[in-house]
Design a protein around this motif. Sequence first.
Motif, PDB file in Angstrom:
ATOM      1  N   SER A   1     -17.564   5.686  -3.599  1.00 18.81           N
ATOM      2  CA  SER A   1     -17.994   4.290  -3.476  1.00 18.81           C
ATOM      3  C   SER A   1     -17.197   3.379  -4.404  1.00 18.81           C
ATOM      4  CB  SER A   1     -19.486   4.172  -3.781  1.00 18.81           C
ATOM      5  OG  SER A   1     -20.256   4.934  -2.878  1.00 18.81           O
ATOM      6  N   ALA A   2     -16.843   3.876  -5.588  1.00 13.09           N
ATOM      7  CA  ALA A   2     -16.046   3.079  -6.516  1.00 13.09           C
ATOM      8  C   ALA A   2     -14.658   2.800  -5.948  1.00 13.09           C
ATOM      9  CB  ALA A   2     -15.928   3.796  -7.858  1.00 13.09           C
ATOM     10  N   VAL A   3     -14.028   3.817  -5.366  1.00  8.65           N
ATOM     11  CA  VAL A   3     -12.714   3.625  -4.749  1.00  8.65           C
ATOM     12  C   VAL A   3     -12.813   2.658  -3.570  1.00  8.65           C
ATOM     13  CG1 VAL A   3     -10.826   4.782  -3.536  1.00  8.65           C
ATOM     14  CG2 VAL A   3     -11.912   5.898  -5.491  1.00  8.65           C
ATOM     15  N   THR A   4     -13.843   2.818  -2.756  1.00  8.12           N
ATOM     16  CA  THR A   4     -14.040   1.934  -1.614  1.00  8.12           C
ATOM     17  C   THR A   4     -14.268   0.495  -2.065  1.00  8.12           C
ATOM     18  OG1 THR A   4     -15.007   3.760  -0.346  1.00  8.12           O
ATOM     19  CG2 THR A   4     -15.423   1.528   0.451  1.00  8.12           C
ATOM     20  N   THR A   5     -15.059   0.318  -3.112  1.00 12.18           N
ATOM     21  CA  THR A   5     -15.318  -1.027  -3.643  1.00 12.18           C
ATOM     22  C   THR A   5     -14.032  -1.677  -4.143  1.00 12.18           C
ATOM     23  OG1 THR A   5     -17.563  -0.397  -4.280  1.00 12.18           O
ATOM     24  CG2 THR A   5     -16.630  -2.337  -5.348  1.00 12.18           C
ATOM     25  N   SER A   6     -13.222  -0.906  -4.846  1.00 14.79           N
ATOM     26  CA  SER A   6     -11.956  -1.435  -5.359  1.00 14.79           C
ATOM     27  C   SER A   6     -11.028  -1.854  -4.218  1.00 14.79           C
ATOM     28  CB  SER A   6     -11.266  -0.382  -6.229  1.00 14.79           C
ATOM     29  OG  SER A   6     -10.022  -0.853  -6.705  1.00 14.79           O
TER      30      SER A   6
ATOM     31  N   SER B   1      -9.174  -6.229  11.432  1.00 16.53           N
ATOM     32  CA  SER B   1      -9.013  -5.299  10.309  1.00 16.53           C
ATOM     33  C   SER B   1     -10.272  -5.247   9.443  1.00 16.53           C
ATOM     34  CB  SER B   1      -7.808  -5.711   9.463  1.00 16.53           C
ATOM     35  OG  SER B   1      -7.971  -7.017   8.937  1.00 16.53           O
ATOM     36  N   HIS B   2     -10.997  -6.357   9.352  1.00 17.50           N
ATOM     37  CA  HIS B   2     -12.259  -6.354   8.609  1.00 17.50           C
ATOM     38  C   HIS B   2     -13.263  -5.425   9.286  1.00 17.50           C
ATOM     39  CE1 HIS B   2     -15.408  -8.958   6.290  1.00 17.50           C
ATOM     40  NE2 HIS B   2     -15.517  -7.664   6.028  1.00 17.50           N
ATOM     41  N   TYR B   3     -13.357  -5.528  10.602  1.00 13.69           N
ATOM     42  CA  TYR B   3     -14.238  -4.610  11.330  1.00 13.69           C
ATOM     43  C   TYR B   3     -13.748  -3.168  11.202  1.00 13.69           C
ATOM     44  CZ  TYR B   3     -17.294  -7.956  13.694  1.00 13.69           C
ATOM     45  OH  TYR B   3     -18.253  -8.907  13.974  1.00 13.69           O
ATOM     46  N   GLY B   4     -12.434  -2.965  11.305  1.00 11.05           N
ATOM     47  CA  GLY B   4     -11.897  -1.609  11.219  1.00 11.05           C
ATOM     48  C   GLY B   4     -12.160  -0.963   9.875  1.00 11.05           C
ATOM     49  N   ALA B   5     -11.928  -1.709   8.791  1.00 13.78           N
ATOM     50  CA  ALA B   5     -12.173  -1.164   7.455  1.00 13.78           C
ATOM     51  C   ALA B   5     -13.656  -0.906   7.225  1.00 13.78           C
ATOM     52  CB  ALA B   5     -11.625  -2.118   6.401  1.00 13.78           C
TER      53      ALA B   5
ATOM     54  N   LEU C   1     -18.014   4.312   7.482  1.00 13.29           N
ATOM     55  CA  LEU C   1     -19.028   5.210   8.047  1.00 13.29           C
ATOM     56  C   LEU C   1     -18.586   6.666   7.975  1.00 13.29           C
ATOM     57  CD1 LEU C   1     -20.113   3.186  11.235  1.00 13.29           C
ATOM     58  CD2 LEU C   1     -21.226   3.257   8.987  1.00 13.29           C
ATOM     59  N   LEU C   2     -17.269   6.891   7.849  1.00 13.15           N
ATOM     60  CA  LEU C   2     -16.767   8.261   7.730  1.00 13.15           C
ATOM     61  C   LEU C   2     -17.190   8.898   6.413  1.00 13.15           C
ATOM     62  CD1 LEU C   2     -13.125   7.740   9.092  1.00 13.15           C
ATOM     63  CD2 LEU C   2     -15.060   8.763  10.301  1.00 13.15           C
TER      64      LEU C   2
ATOM     65  N   VAL D   1      -7.595   6.279   3.643  1.00 11.37           N
ATOM     66  CA  VAL D   1      -6.270   6.096   4.246  1.00 11.37           C
ATOM     67  C   VAL D   1      -6.259   4.868   5.154  1.00 11.37           C
ATOM     68  CG1 VAL D   1      -4.610   7.102   5.872  1.00 11.37           C
ATOM     69  CG2 VAL D   1      -5.603   8.520   4.072  1.00 11.37           C
ATOM     70  N   VAL D   2      -7.319   4.701   5.941  1.00 12.38           N
ATOM     71  CA  VAL D   2      -7.413   3.522   6.813  1.00 12.38           C
ATOM     72  C   VAL D   2      -7.429   2.242   5.986  1.00 12.38           C
ATOM     73  CG1 VAL D   2      -8.909   2.297   8.437  1.00 12.38           C
ATOM     74  CG2 VAL D   2      -8.529   4.746   8.716  1.00 12.38           C
ATOM     75  N   GLU D   3      -8.220   2.219   4.931  1.00 15.69           N
ATOM     76  CA  GLU D   3      -8.307   1.022   4.097  1.00 15.69           C
ATOM     77  C   GLU D   3      -6.985   0.729   3.393  1.00 15.69           C
ATOM     78  OE1 GLU D   3     -11.503   2.235   1.653  1.00 15.69           O
ATOM     79  OE2 GLU D   3     -12.941   2.257   3.320  1.00 15.69           O
ATOM     80  N   LEU D   4      -6.305   1.772   2.921  1.00 15.15           N
ATOM     81  CA  LEU D   4      -5.003   1.576   2.286  1.00 15.15           C
ATOM     82  C   LEU D   4      -3.970   1.070   3.283  1.00 15.15           C
ATOM     83  CD1 LEU D   4      -4.711   4.672  -0.095  1.00 15.15           C
ATOM     84  CD2 LEU D   4      -4.811   2.280  -0.766  1.00 15.15           C
ATOM     85  N   SER D   5      -4.023   1.571   4.516  1.00 13.53           N
ATOM     86  CA  SER D   5      -3.081   1.121   5.540  1.00 13.53           C
ATOM     87  C   SER D   5      -3.296  -0.349   5.870  1.00 13.53           C
ATOM     88  CB  SER D   5      -3.240   1.978   6.803  1.00 13.53           C
ATOM     89  OG  SER D   5      -3.002   3.345   6.533  1.00 13.53           O
ATOM     90  N   ILE D   6      -4.555  -0.751   6.003  1.00 13.70           N
ATOM     91  CA  ILE D   6      -4.860  -2.161   6.268  1.00 13.70           C
ATOM     92  C   ILE D   6      -4.417  -3.035   5.104  1.00 13.70           C
ATOM     93  CG2 ILE D   6      -6.742  -3.809   6.649  1.00 13.70           C
ATOM     94  CD1 ILE D   6      -8.231  -1.611   8.141  1.00 13.70           C
ATOM     95  N   LEU D   7      -4.624  -2.559   3.886  1.00 10.98           N
ATOM     96  CA  LEU D   7      -4.200  -3.316   2.706  1.00 10.98           C
ATOM     97  C   LEU D   7      -2.678  -3.462   2.670  1.00 10.98           C
ATOM     98  CD1 LEU D   7      -4.930  -4.678   0.017  1.00 10.98           C
ATOM     99  CD2 LEU D   7      -4.824  -2.423  -1.064  1.00 10.98           C
ATOM    100  N   PHE D   8      -1.963  -2.407   3.005  1.00  8.67           N
ATOM    101  CA  PHE D   8      -0.493  -2.466   3.009  1.00  8.67           C
ATOM    102  C   PHE D   8       0.010  -3.461   4.047  1.00  8.67           C
ATOM    103  CE2 PHE D   8       3.570  -0.992   4.747  1.00  8.67           C
ATOM    104  CZ  PHE D   8       4.357  -1.006   3.597  1.00  8.67           C
ATOM    105  N   ILE D   9      -0.557  -3.422   5.254  1.00 11.94           N
ATOM    106  CA  ILE D   9      -0.130  -4.350   6.305  1.00 11.94           C
ATOM    107  C   ILE D   9      -0.467  -5.785   5.921  1.00 11.94           C
ATOM    108  CG2 ILE D   9      -0.475  -4.997   8.725  1.00 11.94           C
ATOM    109  CD1 ILE D   9      -1.033  -2.047   9.326  1.00 11.94           C
ATOM    110  N   SER D  10      -1.637  -5.993   5.349  1.00 18.31           N
ATOM    111  CA  SER D  10      -2.038  -7.346   4.929  1.00 18.31           C
ATOM    112  C   SER D  10      -1.106  -7.888   3.849  1.00 18.31           C
ATOM    113  CB  SER D  10      -3.482  -7.330   4.429  1.00 18.31           C
ATOM    114  OG  SER D  10      -4.377  -6.909   5.448  1.00 18.31           O
TER     115      SER D  10
END
Length: 248
Positions: free
Chosen positions: A152-157, A191-195, A200-201, A216-225
């Motif tokens: 949860s801490a990693v996800t929050t960051s 991307s907000h919906y995707g992240a 849920l995973l 990995v999904v969140e990092l990919s979205i962050l990189f593209i953004s």
Amino acid sequence: MSLYTFFGCLLVAYGPILSIFFLYIALSAQHVLLTVASAFFCLIALLLSSVIWFLAKTVQSTHAISIIYSVGIQELLRWCYFLLIQRAEAGLNMVAKYPRSPYNKLEFGFVAGYGYALTTSLVSYISSLVESIGPGVIMCPSCPSASVFLISAVTTSLFSLLHITWMTIAFEGYSSRTWTGWAKVAWVVISHYGASYATLLNTSKTIAYGCVYAIVVELSILFISCALIGHSLNLKPRTTARRESTRT
């Protein structure tokens, strides 16, 4: 051992946004005011989502449905905050450090995104962080070797950084009024919906290492953004020079 977990998760979750605050936001009173205003809009969005969740008692435990209206309300309030900034843009530019800078709108979006990031991270994770002080440890269902507090801490960051990039891209998209602008707004919403659905995973009991896939999904979205923001920064001097040449 619980204190080590508490302070470790605290630094993982809030370290990046606290660094941004002390190194950038806190140096300007204008940035602090824009951050507080953005946080207020985010609180309104969270309040509306909470009211809907409380009234929809039959689907309270269905997180997939809660994400639909929660993300939608946040994006709606993001647009409302842009409209407010647009009305006050002339005055904000007058008191800015560089009044005629072409990067002011992106800067306003960055600061507004920080308000969103700070509010959502505090609301979503502070209760879990407090629970980490207790004697027990809750393991992540999809990653039994990692605790829920750490995941949860990693996800929050990551989400705090994502909110900053989303707001910056959204401000650029709302102000351009072209197909590229609307494409940027669409990217923010999708991307907000995707992240959000990727989180849920973390609680999935059927998908092994689901928390890894979510990160990995969140990092990919962050990189593209970040790449989209970098592209906008590169285009700003060219478009500004083109406008100046047409005026002369």
